[in-house]
Design a protein around this motif. Sequence first.
Motif, PDB file in Angstrom:
ATOM      1  N   ASP A 106       0.990  -1.294  -0.060  1.00 53.80           N
ATOM      2  CA  ASP A 106       0.022   0.027   0.038  1.00 53.80           C
ATOM      3  C   ASP A 106       0.891   1.196   0.056  1.00 53.80           C
ATOM      4  O   ASP A 106       0.582   2.336  -0.739  1.00 53.80           O
ATOM      5  CB  ASP A 106      -0.893   0.055   1.224  1.00 53.80           C
ATOM      6  CG  ASP A 106      -1.931   0.991   1.212  1.00 53.80           C
ATOM      7  OD1 ASP A 106      -2.209   1.640   0.219  1.00 53.80           O
ATOM      8  OD2 ASP A 106      -2.460   1.675   2.214  1.00 53.80           O
ATOM      9  N   ASP A 109       2.976   1.413  -3.509  1.00 54.27           N
ATOM     10  CA  ASP A 109       2.282   1.009  -4.621  1.00 54.27           C
ATOM     11  C   ASP A 109       2.835   0.948  -5.941  1.00 54.27           C
ATOM     12  O   ASP A 109       3.100   0.224  -6.659  1.00 54.27           O
ATOM     13  CB  ASP A 109       0.849   1.719  -4.452  1.00 54.27           C
ATOM     14  CG  ASP A 109       0.814   3.228  -4.493  1.00 54.27           C
ATOM     15  OD1 ASP A 109       1.952   3.833  -4.921  1.00 54.27           O
ATOM     16  OD2 ASP A 109      -0.155   3.821  -4.490  1.00 54.27           O
ATOM     17  N   THR A 110       3.259   2.153  -6.552  1.00 53.15           N
ATOM     18  CA  THR A 110       3.807   2.367  -7.912  1.00 53.15           C
ATOM     19  C   THR A 110       5.064   1.747  -7.947  1.00 53.15           C
ATOM     20  O   THR A 110       5.543   0.955  -8.794  1.00 53.15           O
ATOM     21  CB  THR A 110       3.709   3.770  -8.166  1.00 53.15           C
ATOM     22  OG1 THR A 110       2.727   4.514  -8.157  1.00 53.15           O
ATOM     23  CG2 THR A 110       4.537   4.039  -9.645  1.00 53.15           C
ATOM     24  N   LEU A 174      -3.745  -3.379  -6.569  1.00 54.60           N
ATOM     25  CA  LEU A 174      -3.547  -2.117  -6.685  1.00 54.60           C
ATOM     26  C   LEU A 174      -4.252  -1.787  -8.123  1.00 54.60           C
ATOM     27  O   LEU A 174      -4.769  -0.361  -8.241  1.00 54.60           O
ATOM     28  CB  LEU A 174      -1.776  -1.877  -7.130  1.00 54.60           C
ATOM     29  CG  LEU A 174      -1.075  -2.154  -5.920  1.00 54.60           C
ATOM     30  CD1 LEU A 174       0.524  -2.068  -6.331  1.00 54.60           C
ATOM     31  CD2 LEU A 174      -1.324  -1.089  -4.821  1.00 54.60           C
ATOM     32  N   ASP A 175      -4.278  -2.495  -9.145  1.00 51.33           N
ATOM     33  CA  ASP A 175      -4.990  -2.205 -10.364  1.00 51.33           C
ATOM     34  C   ASP A 175      -6.679  -1.785 -10.004  1.00 51.33           C
ATOM     35  O   ASP A 175      -7.326  -1.110 -10.764  1.00 51.33           O
ATOM     36  CB  ASP A 175      -4.859  -3.158 -11.358  1.00 51.33           C
ATOM     37  CG  ASP A 175      -3.458  -3.186 -12.045  1.00 51.33           C
ATOM     38  OD1 ASP A 175      -2.729  -2.187 -12.189  1.00 51.33           O
ATOM     39  OD2 ASP A 175      -3.137  -4.320 -12.636  1.00 51.33           O
ATOM     40  N   GLU A 176      -6.961  -2.352  -9.184  1.00 54.78           N
ATOM     41  CA  GLU A 176      -8.216  -2.395  -8.730  1.00 54.78           C
ATOM     42  C   GLU A 176      -8.777  -1.181  -7.680  1.00 54.78           C
ATOM     43  O   GLU A 176      -9.722  -1.421  -6.887  1.00 54.78           O
ATOM     44  CB  GLU A 176      -8.924  -3.732  -8.259  1.00 54.78           C
ATOM     45  CG  GLU A 176      -9.079  -4.824  -9.298  1.00 54.78           C
ATOM     46  CD  GLU A 176     -10.113  -4.673 -10.403  1.00 54.78           C
ATOM     47  OE1 GLU A 176     -11.053  -3.620  -9.992  1.00 54.78           O
ATOM     48  OE2 GLU A 176      -9.849  -4.995 -11.366  1.00 54.78           O
ATOM     49  N   ASP A 177      -7.622  -0.424  -7.544  1.00 51.34           N
ATOM     50  CA  ASP A 177      -7.993   0.684  -6.556  1.00 51.34           C
ATOM     51  C   ASP A 177      -8.081   0.424  -5.197  1.00 51.34           C
ATOM     52  O   ASP A 177      -8.568   0.830  -4.385  1.00 51.34           O
ATOM     53  CB  ASP A 177      -8.955   1.686  -7.103  1.00 51.34           C
ATOM     54  CG  ASP A 177      -9.079   2.470  -8.202  1.00 51.34           C
ATOM     55  OD1 ASP A 177      -8.075   2.689  -8.707  1.00 51.34           O
ATOM     56  OD2 ASP A 177     -10.222   2.409  -9.275  1.00 51.34           O
ATOM     57  N   LYS A 178      -7.208  -0.558  -4.998  1.00 51.59           N
ATOM     58  CA  LYS A 178      -7.109  -1.094  -3.682  1.00 51.59           C
ATOM     59  C   LYS A 178      -8.201  -1.728  -3.132  1.00 51.59           C
ATOM     60  O   LYS A 178      -8.636  -1.549  -1.848  1.00 51.59           O
ATOM     61  CB  LYS A 178      -6.283  -0.210  -2.510  1.00 51.59           C
ATOM     62  CG  LYS A 178      -5.076   0.259  -3.211  1.00 51.59           C
ATOM     63  CD  LYS A 178      -4.488   1.296  -2.168  1.00 51.59           C
ATOM     64  CE  LYS A 178      -2.908   1.596  -2.815  1.00 51.59           C
ATOM     65  NZ  LYS A 178      -2.168   2.538  -2.224  1.00 51.59           N
ATOM     66  N   GLN A 179      -9.144  -2.330  -3.932  1.00 52.32           N
ATOM     67  CA  GLN A 179     -10.171  -3.094  -3.318  1.00 52.32           C
ATOM     68  C   GLN A 179      -9.960  -4.528  -3.724  1.00 52.32           C
ATOM     69  O   GLN A 179      -9.510  -5.053  -4.671  1.00 52.32           O
ATOM     70  CB  GLN A 179     -11.560  -2.640  -4.156  1.00 52.32           C
ATOM     71  CG  GLN A 179     -11.891  -1.153  -3.875  1.00 52.32           C
ATOM     72  CD  GLN A 179     -12.267  -1.039  -2.369  1.00 52.32           C
ATOM     73  OE1 GLN A 179     -12.923  -1.993  -1.718  1.00 52.32           O
ATOM     74  NE2 GLN A 179     -11.774  -0.101  -1.703  1.00 52.32           N
TER      75      GLN A 179
END
Length: 220
Positions: A106, A109-110, A174-179
Amino acid sequence: MTPQTATTPAYRRLSVEERRRQLLDAALSLFAHRAPEDVSLDDVAEAAGVSRPLVYRYFPGGKQQLYEAALGSAADELRQCFDEPRTGSPLARLTRALTRYLAFVDEHDTGFAALLRGGSVAETSRTTAIVDGVRRAAAEHILSHLGATDPGPRLRMTIRMWITAVEAASLIWLDEDKQPPTEELRDWLVDQFVAALSVTAARDEQTAALVGTLAGDGRD
């Protein structure tokens, strides 16, 4: 009349190790939010509040050397995620380790995504070896917590496959906006761990014995 002396903050020269740590921290912060190729030495110098020549003095190999050093520092932090105290059940320890691991993902991330996806201009055999070292260390920690002193190839392969799945899930997260939320992802990954061991247990007596000890194991 006695002239007044202006009071100025005391200046303390950083030691070599402190300065190196300062530069690595600045680099890690930048690599955490940008791909390596998008970070320059000027960026690192500005973030650390020093001159570009000073960065070169500590890292004469330029950005590649600095990137590998920063990656090594991050790898040390990731390895420590799985270095759990031997308190609680194995699944409780794994849950705590994943909590720290996902917190690292988190925060970085990048940089984490750029590192694991590869393809960076900064990627070399040395950086690949650093990343693989984290995976191997994580596997050894998990096997140790399971009490597997002499793990066979099926058990070892299962653990390493699961670690790969954790990395893939982290990238997708991460691609799913941390969901979904971190706690839900963590618990799902622990469930995946138990499921993977259960599948292997059907073909491997050693793994079957371990699954038996995990039956009814709590996560607290």
